[in-house]
Design a protein around this motif. Sequence first.
Motif, mmCIF file in Angstrom:
data_model
loop_
_atom_site.group_PDB
_atom_site.id
_atom_site.type_symbol
_atom_site.label_atom_id
_atom_site.label_comp_id
_atom_site.label_asym_id
_atom_site.label_seq_id
_atom_site.Cartn_x
_atom_site.Cartn_y
_atom_site.Cartn_z
ATOM 1 N N GLU A 1 -1.822 -13.081 10.319
ATOM 2 C CA GLU A 1 -1.737 -11.658 10.662
ATOM 3 C C GLU A 1 -2.800 -11.248 11.669
ATOM 4 O O GLU A 1 -2.513 -10.523 12.623
ATOM 5 C CB GLU A 1 -1.824 -10.794 9.405
ATOM 6 N N LEU A 2 -4.027 -11.703 11.464
ATOM 7 C CA LEU A 2 -5.088 -11.346 12.408
ATOM 8 C C LEU A 2 -4.831 -11.970 13.783
ATOM 9 O O LEU A 2 -5.075 -11.331 14.818
ATOM 10 C CB LEU A 2 -6.453 -11.756 11.866
ATOM 11 N N GLU B 1 7.916 -4.163 12.579
ATOM 12 C CA GLU B 1 6.478 -4.202 12.842
ATOM 13 C C GLU B 1 5.775 -3.130 12.010
ATOM 14 O O GLU B 1 6.403 -2.311 11.357
ATOM 15 C CB GLU B 1 6.184 -4.017 14.333
ATOM 16 N N GLY B 2 4.439 -3.172 12.035
ATOM 17 C CA GLY B 2 3.661 -2.152 11.346
ATOM 18 C C GLY B 2 3.176 -2.533 9.963
ATOM 19 O O GLY B 2 2.606 -1.700 9.260
ATOM 20 N N ARG B 3 3.374 -3.777 9.555
ATOM 21 C CA ARG B 3 2.971 -4.189 8.212
ATOM 22 C C ARG B 3 1.747 -5.109 8.202
ATOM 23 O O ARG B 3 1.195 -5.375 7.160
ATOM 24 C CB ARG B 3 4.131 -4.906 7.527
ATOM 25 N N GLY B 4 1.314 -5.602 9.360
ATOM 26 C CA GLY B 4 0.257 -6.612 9.432
ATOM 27 C C GLY B 4 -1.042 -6.203 8.777
ATOM 28 O O GLY B 4 -1.563 -6.907 7.907
ATOM 29 N N LEU B 5 -1.593 -5.061 9.165
ATOM 30 C CA LEU B 5 -2.868 -4.643 8.581
ATOM 31 C C LEU B 5 -2.710 -4.161 7.142
ATOM 32 O O LEU B 5 -3.666 -4.209 6.371
ATOM 33 C CB LEU B 5 -3.537 -3.575 9.440
ATOM 34 N N LEU B 6 -1.506 -3.723 6.760
ATOM 35 C CA LEU B 6 -1.271 -3.415 5.347
ATOM 36 C C LEU B 6 -1.376 -4.686 4.509
ATOM 37 O O LEU B 6 -1.960 -4.681 3.418
ATOM 38 C CB LEU B 6 0.106 -2.768 5.155
ATOM 39 N N LEU B 7 -0.826 -5.794 5.031
ATOM 40 C CA LEU B 7 -0.955 -7.081 4.340
ATOM 41 C C LEU B 7 -2.409 -7.528 4.284
ATOM 42 O O LEU B 7 -2.885 -8.001 3.252
ATOM 43 C CB LEU B 7 -0.121 -8.156 5.045
ATOM 44 N N VAL B 8 -3.124 -7.380 5.394
ATOM 45 C CA VAL B 8 -4.538 -7.757 5.425
ATOM 46 C C VAL B 8 -5.310 -6.949 4.390
ATOM 47 O O VAL B 8 -6.086 -7.496 3.603
ATOM 48 C CB VAL B 8 -5.135 -7.572 6.844
#
Length: 166
Positions: free
Chosen positions: A64-65, A120-127
């Motif tokens: 994700e990062l 899209e839009g879920r990456g930092l929520l997962l982090v």
Amino acid sequence: MTSNPASTATPTQPAVPAHHLEMRHTSTPRGARLARALSAERLHAWGIPYGTEAHDAIVLLVAELSANAVRHGRVPGRDFHMRLVVPAQPIGAVRIEVTDTRGERKPEPAQRLPGADRTEGRGLLLVAALADRWGWGPRPCGSPGKVVWAEYDRRNPGAQSVLGQI
């Protein structure tokens, strides 16, 4: 003959041995995939086996990062830098750092989940869900860009129960 008193210098090695992986990758989807694959292989070699919750969570954090660095931090012709630090014994947190060259784009997680029709839009929520701590800051030495980091504490198994819900 000269006398040499005992050295008062501090040791240069860290108190807790750690494994390190640092690499520059092209700011492309292929570079992000390579960062993920190399991290997965190294984690397994360092004693965090494939298929374990810790391995899967750490690899997903790297993915994700790295993907965010490629998608939101890309400057044409500039690479991103990924750093993975794993304590040799499970007494500390695994740290992932991804550096890109776009300092004006600050990482901010979405306030709510995007609709089911959006990809899209879920990456930092997962982090935020997987990491015990995460954040960002300027690149060292005044270089342009930012460092986004996440820490996964292998001593805190309750914090990673989110993996089963993804």
